[in-house]
Motif scaffolding. Structure first.
Motif, PDB file in Angstrom:
ATOM      1  N   GLY A 124      -3.480   0.052   3.195  1.00 35.20           N
ATOM      2  CA  GLY A 124      -2.841   1.302   3.635  1.00 35.20           C
ATOM      3  C   GLY A 124      -3.648   2.418   3.763  1.00 35.20           C
ATOM      4  O   GLY A 124      -3.627   3.148   4.893  1.00 35.20           O
ATOM      5  N   GLN A 127      -6.242   2.126   6.526  1.00 36.29           N
ATOM      6  CA  GLN A 127      -5.476   2.299   8.027  1.00 36.29           C
ATOM      7  C   GLN A 127      -5.128   3.848   8.061  1.00 36.29           C
ATOM      8  O   GLN A 127      -5.249   4.509   9.036  1.00 36.29           O
ATOM      9  CB  GLN A 127      -4.143   1.750   8.044  1.00 36.29           C
ATOM     10  CG  GLN A 127      -4.209   0.091   8.002  1.00 36.29           C
ATOM     11  CD  GLN A 127      -5.160  -0.232   9.345  1.00 36.29           C
ATOM     12  OE1 GLN A 127      -5.091   0.336  10.282  1.00 36.29           O
ATOM     13  NE2 GLN A 127      -6.355  -1.244   9.032  1.00 36.29           N
ATOM     14  N   ALA A 128      -4.777   4.820   7.056  1.00 38.07           N
ATOM     15  CA  ALA A 128      -4.570   6.221   6.937  1.00 38.07           C
ATOM     16  C   ALA A 128      -5.904   6.802   7.416  1.00 38.07           C
ATOM     17  O   ALA A 128      -5.865   7.750   8.235  1.00 38.07           O
ATOM     18  CB  ALA A 128      -3.937   6.651   5.759  1.00 38.07           C
ATOM     19  N   ALA A 136       0.430   6.258   2.796  1.00 39.14           N
ATOM     20  CA  ALA A 136       0.083   4.769   2.350  1.00 39.14           C
ATOM     21  C   ALA A 136       0.413   4.599   1.070  1.00 39.14           C
ATOM     22  O   ALA A 136       0.860   5.569   0.079  1.00 39.14           O
ATOM     23  CB  ALA A 136      -1.430   4.704   2.450  1.00 39.14           C
ATOM     24  N   ARG A 138      -0.672   2.098  -2.122  1.00 35.62           N
ATOM     25  CA  ARG A 138      -1.494   1.420  -2.978  1.00 35.62           C
ATOM     26  C   ARG A 138      -1.224   0.981  -4.149  1.00 35.62           C
ATOM     27  O   ARG A 138      -0.389   1.485  -4.875  1.00 35.62           O
ATOM     28  CB  ARG A 138      -3.063   2.357  -3.171  1.00 35.62           C
ATOM     29  CG  ARG A 138      -2.806   3.428  -4.313  1.00 35.62           C
ATOM     30  CD  ARG A 138      -4.012   3.839  -4.760  1.00 35.62           C
ATOM     31  NE  ARG A 138      -5.191   4.208  -3.910  1.00 35.62           N
ATOM     32  CZ  ARG A 138      -6.410   4.084  -4.018  1.00 35.62           C
ATOM     33  NH1 ARG A 138      -6.662   3.105  -5.071  1.00 35.62           N
ATOM     34  NH2 ARG A 138      -7.128   4.599  -3.435  1.00 35.62           N
TER      35      ARG A 138
END
Length: 220
Positions: A124, A127-128, A136, A138
């Motif tokens: 995530g 992707q951010a 995101a 984690r």
């Protein structure tokens, strides 16, 4: 983030070879560790200059084959060489047994520190970064004092901090800096990433775990 930088970052995260399976499930070490602290110890240090543990000639002779680690406010500096890789993860090894595993530049495991990050899911976060910012989740894996795997989830916010030129082994590199601020019920930390105009992460300052603090990773 401009269109060219965003496109380059997306391509680099896709193509850049950076070892371990999901959450490194086959690479878990044992040993009693201290209880998790309330926060990562100490204030986050500013990036330290790269120490001369490598020469520009060595780096130029093996492009992409080295990384420089700077820990404990510059009292530990080591050259890391690329070792085994698996999909988009690579494990970087030092001569004295330290290792760091990265996924497209984002740290997902360490070995040899007082308290290691055993594994992490950072999809995530990547992707951010590609999107130029966002939120995101984690997940980190750590060992408990009874040698059991403990999972911890962090809610993170990723945002651009603007442009900055950094010097690495004699080269000045223009970058865009991103801050990743993460919080769980017990811990908080802020990672920073310096990404050049080709989408390559040339510097990062990332939290390992309580008792180990932050490490700076430079890609010369």
């Amino acid at each position: 983030m401009n269109t060219m930088t965003k496109t380059a970052l997306c391509a680099a995260l896709t193509l850049m070879a950076v070892a371990c399976g999901p959450l490194n499930e086959n690479n878990i070490s044992t040993g009693a560790l201290k209880a998790v602290q309330a926060r990562f110890g100490g204030a986050q240090a500013a990036p330290a200059p790269t120490a001369p543990v490598l020469t520009r000639a060595q780096v130029d002779a093996n492009p992409g084959g080295f990384m420089v680690l700077n820990a404990y406010n510059g009292t530990l500096v080591a050259a890391l060489a690329a070792g085994g890789s698996n999909d988009n993860r690579v494990t970087w090894l030092s001569a004295d047994g330290l290792s760091v595993t990265t996924q497209n530049g984002i740290m997902v495991a360490t070995r040899g520190f007082p308290r290691d990050l055993m594994a992490a899911d950072v999809n995530g976060v990547m992707q951010a970064l590609i999107a130029g910012g966002g939120t995101a989740t984690r997940t980190h894996e750590t060992l408990s004092d009874t040698d059991q795997i403990a999972n911890q989830r962090f809610a993170c916010t990723i945002a651009s901090q603007g442009r900055e030129t950094v010097g690495i082994l004699g080269r000045q590199i223009g970058t865009e800096v991103f801050a990743e601020s993460c919080q769980s019920d017990r811990l908080s930390f802020t990672n920073r990433y310096w990404i050049d105009d080709t989408g390559r992460m040339v510097r990062s300052l990332q939290a390992i775990a309580p008792d180990s603090g932050y490490i700076q990773l430079d890609r010369p």
